[in-house]
Design an enzyme around this catalytic site. Structure first.
Site, PDB file in Angstrom:
ATOM      1  N   ALA A 272     -42.931 -26.647  11.225  1.00  0.00           N
ATOM      2  CA  ALA A 272     -43.313 -26.942   9.848  1.00  0.00           C
ATOM      3  C   ALA A 272     -44.729 -27.498   9.822  1.00  0.00           C
ATOM      4  O   ALA A 272     -45.250 -27.907  10.851  1.00  0.00           O
ATOM      5  CB  ALA A 272     -42.352 -27.959   9.246  1.00  0.00           C
ATOM      6  N   MET A 273     -45.339 -27.505   8.633  1.00  0.00           N
ATOM      7  CA  MET A 273     -46.704 -28.027   8.495  1.00  0.00           C
ATOM      8  C   MET A 273     -46.824 -28.797   7.198  1.00  0.00           C
ATOM      9  O   MET A 273     -46.459 -28.313   6.130  1.00  0.00           O
ATOM     10  CB  MET A 273     -47.702 -26.847   8.522  1.00  0.00           C
ATOM     11  CG  MET A 273     -49.135 -27.239   8.254  1.00  0.00           C
ATOM     12  SD  MET A 273     -49.798 -28.334   9.550  1.00  0.00           S
ATOM     13  CE  MET A 273     -51.032 -29.238   8.599  1.00  0.00           C
ATOM     14  N   GLU A 274     -47.414 -29.993   7.325  1.00  0.00           N
ATOM     15  CA  GLU A 274     -47.441 -30.956   6.222  1.00  0.00           C
ATOM     16  C   GLU A 274     -48.597 -30.755   5.242  1.00  0.00           C
ATOM     17  O   GLU A 274     -49.183 -31.734   4.780  1.00  0.00           O
ATOM     18  CB  GLU A 274     -47.509 -32.371   6.810  1.00  0.00           C
ATOM     19  CG  GLU A 274     -48.850 -32.742   7.496  1.00  0.00           C
ATOM     20  CD  GLU A 274     -48.945 -32.374   8.968  1.00  0.00           C
ATOM     21  OE1 GLU A 274     -48.165 -31.530   9.415  1.00  0.00           O
ATOM     22  OE2 GLU A 274     -49.813 -32.931   9.650  1.00  0.00           O
ATOM     23  N   ASN A 275     -48.946 -29.513   4.890  1.00  0.00           N
ATOM     24  CA  ASN A 275     -50.039 -29.304   3.929  1.00  0.00           C
ATOM     25  C   ASN A 275     -49.817 -30.214   2.720  1.00  0.00           C
ATOM     26  O   ASN A 275     -48.690 -30.342   2.230  1.00  0.00           O
ATOM     27  CB  ASN A 275     -50.052 -27.853   3.472  1.00  0.00           C
ATOM     28  CG  ASN A 275     -50.044 -26.901   4.637  1.00  0.00           C
ATOM     29  OD1 ASN A 275     -50.989 -26.831   5.390  1.00  0.00           O
ATOM     30  ND2 ASN A 275     -48.926 -26.200   4.816  1.00  0.00           N
ATOM     31  N   HIS A 307     -40.299 -36.236   8.905  1.00  0.00           N
ATOM     32  CA  HIS A 307     -41.585 -36.202   9.617  1.00  0.00           C
ATOM     33  C   HIS A 307     -42.674 -35.596   8.721  1.00  0.00           C
ATOM     34  O   HIS A 307     -43.761 -36.168   8.557  1.00  0.00           O
ATOM     35  CB  HIS A 307     -41.397 -35.370  10.895  1.00  0.00           C
ATOM     36  CG  HIS A 307     -42.623 -35.175  11.730  1.00  0.00           C
ATOM     37  ND1 HIS A 307     -42.774 -35.726  12.978  1.00  0.00           N
ATOM     38  CD2 HIS A 307     -43.758 -34.467  11.505  1.00  0.00           C
ATOM     39  CE1 HIS A 307     -43.941 -35.374  13.490  1.00  0.00           C
ATOM     40  NE2 HIS A 307     -44.563 -34.594  12.610  1.00  0.00           N
ATOM     41  N   GLU A 308     -42.385 -34.457   8.104  1.00  0.00           N
ATOM     42  CA  GLU A 308     -43.403 -33.777   7.279  1.00  0.00           C
ATOM     43  C   GLU A 308     -43.712 -34.574   6.018  1.00  0.00           C
ATOM     44  O   GLU A 308     -44.871 -34.657   5.600  1.00  0.00           O
ATOM     45  CB  GLU A 308     -42.947 -32.354   6.917  1.00  0.00           C
ATOM     46  CG  GLU A 308     -42.603 -31.459   8.096  1.00  0.00           C
ATOM     47  CD  GLU A 308     -43.709 -31.349   9.128  1.00  0.00           C
ATOM     48  OE1 GLU A 308     -44.892 -31.440   8.759  1.00  0.00           O
ATOM     49  OE2 GLU A 308     -43.380 -31.184  10.327  1.00  0.00           O
ATOM     50  N   HIS A 311     -45.965 -37.572   6.826  1.00  0.00           N
ATOM     51  CA  HIS A 311     -47.382 -37.227   7.039  1.00  0.00           C
ATOM     52  C   HIS A 311     -48.192 -37.345   5.748  1.00  0.00           C
ATOM     53  O   HIS A 311     -49.414 -37.479   5.804  1.00  0.00           O
ATOM     54  CB  HIS A 311     -47.508 -35.784   7.528  1.00  0.00           C
ATOM     55  CG  HIS A 311     -47.516 -35.631   9.014  1.00  0.00           C
ATOM     56  ND1 HIS A 311     -48.287 -36.415   9.844  1.00  0.00           N
ATOM     57  CD2 HIS A 311     -46.865 -34.757   9.825  1.00  0.00           C
ATOM     58  CE1 HIS A 311     -48.086 -36.037  11.098  1.00  0.00           C
ATOM     59  NE2 HIS A 311     -47.235 -35.036  11.110  1.00  0.00           N
ATOM     60  N   GLU A 330     -49.163 -37.984  14.884  1.00  0.00           N
ATOM     61  CA  GLU A 330     -47.873 -37.376  15.224  1.00  0.00           C
ATOM     62  C   GLU A 330     -46.855 -38.402  15.741  1.00  0.00           C
ATOM     63  O   GLU A 330     -45.671 -38.308  15.425  1.00  0.00           O
ATOM     64  CB  GLU A 330     -48.075 -36.257  16.256  1.00  0.00           C
ATOM     65  CG  GLU A 330     -48.896 -35.079  15.744  1.00  0.00           C
ATOM     66  CD  GLU A 330     -48.315 -34.438  14.486  1.00  0.00           C
ATOM     67  OE1 GLU A 330     -47.149 -34.721  14.137  1.00  0.00           O
ATOM     68  OE2 GLU A 330     -49.039 -33.668  13.836  1.00  0.00           O
TER      69      GLU A 330
END
Ligand SMILES: [Zn+2]
Length: 418
Positions: A272-275, A307-308, A311, A330
């Site tokens: 996943a990515m926290e954009n 987690h995401e 961020h 992280e």
């Protein structure tokens, strides 16, 4: 001065600093899968210069023009694209003076299949395979989508406009403020972002069903799922809303945007990515089925979603100056995801899992070629290597030790009274 001085630089020269990007991307998702765009960047020239040096990778630059706040225009006499160093150097015959200005660039590129920058993936619509578009910019791939000052400390605001096929859903960091239709193409205008790093910019264009809910503070949260599978987004939606509430209280700082979307895409390089404002998940990391998924999947999802979301405070609001300090980003997000999961599901005793979590870090740490948690990153080509178990898992272990040593009240600074 000549352009050779910009070869092999670890960081961009700081004689021009961006504050705002007006980015218009036009996507062609037919077989060719290409894109073109214009970007207008508000710049502060801090030292007299004959060069503007910014990042670009695998892009064609067609035109560039610098206009000062006094409306004087400068056209570069040469545009040098260096794909090895991932920079574009604009060379001016006349010297640009200290002051404000606007740099306009026209460019184009191809949606790649390497899951980085602006890339192509596919979905199946009534048995037919079709193209969709997704982005993944962390650590240094925003430059594959548009020319920019692509370093975490060089934050700016972004106003994004997208041209895309009218039948598809268009998503970005911020809510849509306007839409215009021209035949089969729609132009979608997004609200301006708050100040943030380039690696957190995001664009997704595809076909989705969605479900939504609202937090106690009025933040709209939506889960975009593959068509017909929105039921499987319910658990992630619920986790996201609960995590937002927990972190808003824990950090004593409200979530800064009007919405937080999440989207499950079929092809994604990480979990996943926290954009900022739009978290992108590989579909199996976001979708959960009560009848088919395992308890282990439920535990894993809680950790990943928390987690995401976490961020959005450290990482997105407070950002490391350079990739050397990625472990803080992280390590903290991982530590706090355990804290949130323990709060939501105390019956799981999730901290017992923490020992298993740190094993990956210990194994890497036992190698002769180990590196410290804080890694010098000398060139963009070394950036990806710092995203390993030392940063995530040893980072988590160090932060957990620090919290244990200091105690909860001191660690959570706002409870501490001087
Ligand atoms: Zn992370």
């Amino acid at each position: 001065m000549n352009i050779e001085q910009f070869k092999g630089l670890a960081r961009l020269p700081k004689f021009a600093i961006p504050s705002h990007y007006d980015l218009h991307l036009k996507l062609d998702l037919s077989a060719a899968c290409t894109f073109s765009g214009t970007v207008k960047i508000n710049l502060s020239i801090t030292e007299k210069t004959n060069f503007l040096v910014l990042n670009a990778n695998q892009l064609q630059v067609h035109q560039a023009l610098f206009t000062t706040s006094g409306n004087q225009q400068y056209c570069p006499s040469d545009v040098v694209v260096d794909d090895d160093d991932e920079v574009v150097v604009l060379v001016f015959d006349e010297t640009l003076c200290v002051g404000e200005g606007l740099l306009g660039i026209e460019f184009s590129g191809k949606l790649n299949e390497h899951l980085k920058g602006l890339y192509r993936c596919t979905y199946v619509d009534e048995g037919v395979k079709k193209n969709m578009a997704d982005t993944q910019f962390e650590a240094a791939d925003a430059r594959r989508c548009f020319p920019c000052w692509d370093e975490p400390a060089l934050k700016a605001t972004f106003k994004i406009t997208l041209d895309a096929p009218s039948e598809l859903t268009t998503l970005s960091n911020m809510p849509i403020i306007d839409e215009k239709l021209d035949g089969n193409i729609k132009t979608v205008y997004f609200e301006e972002t708050q100040v943030m790093s380039t690696y957190l910019v995001v664009v997704v264009v595809g076909l989705f069903d969605h479900i939504e809910d609202t937090t106690a503070d009025g933040v709209k949260v939506r889960a975009y799922c593959p068509v017909g599978r929105s039921d499987e987004g319910k658990f992630a939606l619920e986790l996201t809303i609960k995590s937002l509430d927990i972190f808003t209280k824990y950090f004593s700082t409200p979530y800064p945007l009007p919405k937080l979307d999440m989207v499950a895409v079929p092809e994604f390089a990480a979990g996943a990515m926290e954009n900022f404002g739009l978290i992108v998940y590989r579909d199996n990391e976001m979708l959960y089925s009560d009848s088919k998924s395992t308890a282990r999947r439920k535990h894993r999802m809680s950790i990943v979603v928390a987690h995401e979301v976490a961020h959005h405070w450290f990482g997105n609001l407070a950002t490391m100056e350079w990739w050397t300090h990625l472990w803080l980003n992280e390590g903290f997000a991982t530590w706090v995801s355990y804290m949130a999961t323990d709060n939501l599901f105390p019956e799981w005793n999730i901290w017992t899992n923490f020992l298993r979590e740190t094993t990956g870090g210990l194994s890497l740490d036992a190698l002769e070629q180990l590196h410290p948690v804080e890694v010098e990153v000398h060139h963009v080509h070394g950036v990806e290597q710092v995203f390993d178990d030392i940063g995530y898992r040893k980072g988590l272990a160090i932060i957990r030790m620090l919290q244990g040593y200091l105690g909860d009240d001191i660690f959570q600074v706002r409870k501490f009274t001087f």
